[in-house]
Motif scaffolding. Structure first.
Motif, PDB file in Angstrom:
ATOM      1  N   LYS A  93       0.886  -1.170   0.000  1.00  0.00           N
ATOM      2  CA  LYS A  93       0.000   0.000   0.000  1.00  0.00           C
ATOM      3  C   LYS A  93       0.923   1.219   0.000  1.00  0.00           C
ATOM      4  N   LYS A  94       0.643   2.168  -0.884  1.00  0.00           N
ATOM      5  CA  LYS A  94       1.580   3.285  -1.055  1.00  0.00           C
ATOM      6  C   LYS A  94       0.886   4.630  -0.922  1.00  0.00           C
ATOM      7  N   LEU A  95       1.651   5.578  -0.414  1.00  0.00           N
ATOM      8  CA  LEU A  95       1.195   6.974  -0.425  1.00  0.00           C
ATOM      9  C   LEU A  95       2.384   7.834  -0.829  1.00  0.00           C
ATOM     10  N   ALA A  96       2.233   8.532  -1.945  1.00  0.00           N
ATOM     11  CA  ALA A  96       3.289   9.453  -2.392  1.00  0.00           C
ATOM     12  C   ALA A  96       2.683  10.843  -2.480  1.00  0.00           C
ATOM     13  N   ALA A  97       3.477  11.835  -2.105  1.00  0.00           N
ATOM     14  CA  ALA A  97       2.988  13.227  -2.144  1.00  0.00           C
ATOM     15  C   ALA A  97       4.191  14.173  -2.277  1.00  0.00           C
ATOM     16  N   PRO A  98       3.933  15.425  -2.645  1.00  0.00           N
ATOM     17  CA  PRO A  98       5.031  16.373  -2.856  1.00  0.00           C
ATOM     18  C   PRO A  98       5.819  16.701  -1.577  1.00  0.00           C
ATOM     19  N   PRO A  99       7.015  17.259  -1.736  1.00  0.00           N
ATOM     20  CA  PRO A  99       7.861  17.597  -0.580  1.00  0.00           C
ATOM     21  C   PRO A  99       7.131  18.456   0.466  1.00  0.00           C
ATOM     22  N   ALA A 100       6.277  19.365   0.020  1.00  0.00           N
ATOM     23  CA  ALA A 100       5.586  20.249   0.981  1.00  0.00           C
ATOM     24  C   ALA A 100       4.703  19.466   1.955  1.00  0.00           C
ATOM     25  N   ALA A 101       4.321  18.258   1.563  1.00  0.00           N
ATOM     26  CA  ALA A 101       3.429  17.464   2.422  1.00  0.00           C
ATOM     27  C   ALA A 101       4.179  16.365   3.172  1.00  0.00           C
ATOM     28  N   LYS A 102       5.493  16.372   3.063  1.00  0.00           N
ATOM     29  CA  LYS A 102       6.295  15.295   3.659  1.00  0.00           C
ATOM     30  C   LYS A 102       6.113  15.245   5.179  1.00  0.00           C
ATOM     31  N   GLY A 103       5.756  14.056   5.663  1.00  0.00           N
ATOM     32  CA  GLY A 103       5.579  13.878   7.099  1.00  0.00           C
ATOM     33  C   GLY A 103       4.267  14.456   7.607  1.00  0.00           C
ATOM     34  N   LYS A 104       3.497  15.083   6.755  1.00  0.00           N
ATOM     35  CA  LYS A 104       2.218  15.674   7.197  1.00  0.00           C
ATOM     36  C   LYS A 104       1.066  14.760   6.790  1.00  0.00           C
ATOM     37  N   VAL A 105       1.051  14.338   5.538  1.00  0.00           N
ATOM     38  CA  VAL A 105       0.078  13.302   5.187  1.00  0.00           C
ATOM     39  C   VAL A 105       0.577  11.999   5.808  1.00  0.00           C
ATOM     40  N   ASP A 106      -0.321  11.040   5.972  1.00  0.00           N
ATOM     41  CA  ASP A 106       0.075   9.797   6.642  1.00  0.00           C
ATOM     42  C   ASP A 106      -0.808   8.654   6.138  1.00  0.00           C
ATOM     43  N   ILE A 107      -0.170   7.574   5.768  1.00  0.00           N
ATOM     44  CA  ILE A 107      -0.882   6.418   5.206  1.00  0.00           C
ATOM     45  C   ILE A 107      -1.879   5.817   6.215  1.00  0.00           C
ATOM     46  N   ARG A 108      -1.674   6.117   7.503  1.00  0.00           N
ATOM     47  CA  ARG A 108      -2.599   5.605   8.536  1.00  0.00           C
ATOM     48  C   ARG A 108      -3.917   6.373   8.510  1.00  0.00           C
ATOM     49  N   LYS A 109      -3.878   7.565   7.946  1.00  0.00           N
ATOM     50  CA  LYS A 109      -5.090   8.400   7.914  1.00  0.00           C
ATOM     51  C   LYS A 109      -5.947   8.034   6.704  1.00  0.00           C
ATOM     52  N   SER A 110      -7.199   8.472   6.746  1.00  0.00           N
ATOM     53  CA  SER A 110      -8.088   8.186   5.610  1.00  0.00           C
ATOM     54  C   SER A 110      -7.693   9.068   4.426  1.00  0.00           C
ATOM     55  N   ALA A 111      -8.127   8.678   3.246  1.00  0.00           N
ATOM     56  CA  ALA A 111      -7.854   9.486   2.047  1.00  0.00           C
ATOM     57  C   ALA A 111      -8.463  10.876   2.230  1.00  0.00           C
ATOM     58  N   THR A 112      -9.652  10.932   2.824  1.00  0.00           N
ATOM     59  CA  THR A 112     -10.336  12.220   3.029  1.00  0.00           C
ATOM     60  C   THR A 112      -9.464  13.146   3.889  1.00  0.00           C
ATOM     61  N   GLU A 113      -8.961  12.614   4.991  1.00  0.00           N
ATOM     62  CA  GLU A 113      -8.110  13.430   5.874  1.00  0.00           C
ATOM     63  C   GLU A 113      -6.841  13.872   5.150  1.00  0.00           C
TER      64      GLU A 113
END
Ligand code: VTB
Length: 345
Positions: free
Chosen positions: A133-153
């Motif tokens: 299961k993967k989550l990739a996002a831009p540098p500005a979101a590094k460590g802020k988005v989290d694969i444990r959270k829902s897609a909505t969050e």
């Protein structure tokens, strides 16, 4: 490491891409893959190094070339002592996917690439041939988005980090039945979904650059390629997380075996004590020096595909280095022997 290998690994991915591109659109994905593997291996064996494939075409018994554990490079040849000084030996681990997105290549669709990642020995995660299961996002979101959270969050966080509205976000998801709920959730949250049929490595890395109009990759793809994506994203300072999927109830097709118990036993055998661990890019590509190289086979968000002319070819590659903090796009004309027609455009 970068100065020694930088140019050579470009040639490795270029040769694989050119070989594969000759089979582009021919509807034969196995051959498109085989020729890329052969070309990659042949070029890699000319490099002055002792390399070990840690992610490759599969286990030794199943893959004749670039199998996991295969040693590559001049310094692994029987007469190595004549050319390779053990004191200065460059010992590296290599993860390869000579034709990532074989279907894309076989059917002439965008986004297939020849890719590899390199680190000093021990610097790349030895991923099993499972899903991730993967989550990739831009540098500005590094460590802020989290694969444990829902897609909505995560979409709310991403919108804040990128200072834009949720409906201005584009999320790439592979078109698979297993992603139906995820796709619905992303759409319900207000973001837009770009569905791709294959090739989540290119998709992940395109989130690392702004200007690609892709802001996240979500969903489940293959684990080995997750490590290659992570290597690039780590060098770009972007966000990448991966979690192994070992339960056949989650993904019913393809890579993983029939029984969850057998899969868990395999992970234990590989020394993975916490099968549910969430890995970030720094753990999947932990080496002090990490290099990623990719060359477009078919055109994609990041690179042009291979273009042939008068027996020559033109390629575009991308090399990303944690050491020099560079992302180099390399445009190469591979000159035909005779007659020398070197086409610029
Ligand atoms: C492929 C491929 C991806 O994952 O789909 C594969 O296109 C596994 O998924 O780029 P399926 O078994 O559902 O096809 C990747 O190889 C890489 O993660």
């Amino acid at each position: 490491m970068e100065s020694t290998l930088g140019l050579e690994i470009i040639e490795v991915v270029e040769q694989a891409a050119i070989a594969s591109a000759r089979w582009m659109g021919k509807g034969d994905k196995d051959t498109a893959d085989e020729v890329a593997v052969e070309a990659m291996r042949e070029r890699m064996n000319k490099i002055h190094m002792r390399g070990r494939i840690v992610i490759g075409e599969g286990e030794r018994d199943d893959a004749p070339m670039l199998y996991i554990g295969e040693e590559v490079g001049i310094c692994t040849q029987p007469d190595a002592a004549d050319f390779c000084n053990p004191e200065e030996l460059l010992e590296i681990d290599i993860a390869v996917d000579p034709c990532e997105g074989t279907n894309l290549c076989a059917y002439g669709q965008p986004g297939s690439m020849a890719v590899l990642a390199i680190a000093e020995k021990g610097g790349l995660f030895h991923a099993p041939d499972f899903y991730m299961k993967k989550l990739a996002a831009p540098p500005a979101a590094k460590g802020k988005v989290d694969i444990r959270k829902s897609a909505t969050e995560n979409l709310k966080i991403l919108a804040e980090c990128l200072d834009r509205a949720i409906d201005e976000l584009v999320v790439i998801v592979m078109k698979r039945e297993r992603h139906n709920d995820l796709i619905k959730e992303i759409r319900d949250a207000g973001a837009r979904v770009r569905l791709i049929s294959d090739g989540d490595v290119s998709a992940a890395i395109s989130c690392g650059f702004s200007g690609t109009n892709t802001h996240a990759l979500m969903g489940i793809g293959a684990a080995p390629e997750g490590v290659i994506s992570a290597a690039a994203m780590r060098c770009l300072g972007a966000h990448f997380q991966g979690q192994l999927i070992y339960d056949p109830a989650v993904v019913k097709t393809g890579l993983i075996g029939e029984s969850k118990e057998a899969n868990l036993a395999r992970l234990t055998e590989m020394g993975i004590t916490d099968p549910d661990k969430i890995y970030d890019a720094n753990e999947l590509a932990s080496g002090e020096t990490v290099l990623f190289a990719g060359c477009g086979i078919t055109p994609g968000d990041l690179m042009e595909g291979v273009r042939f002319f008068h027996q020559g070819a033109r390629t575009q590659s991308l090399v990303i280095s944690s050491q020099s903090q560079t992302a180099r796009f390399v445009d190469t004309i591979h000159m035909p022997k005779e007659p020398k027609v070197i086409q610029l455009r």
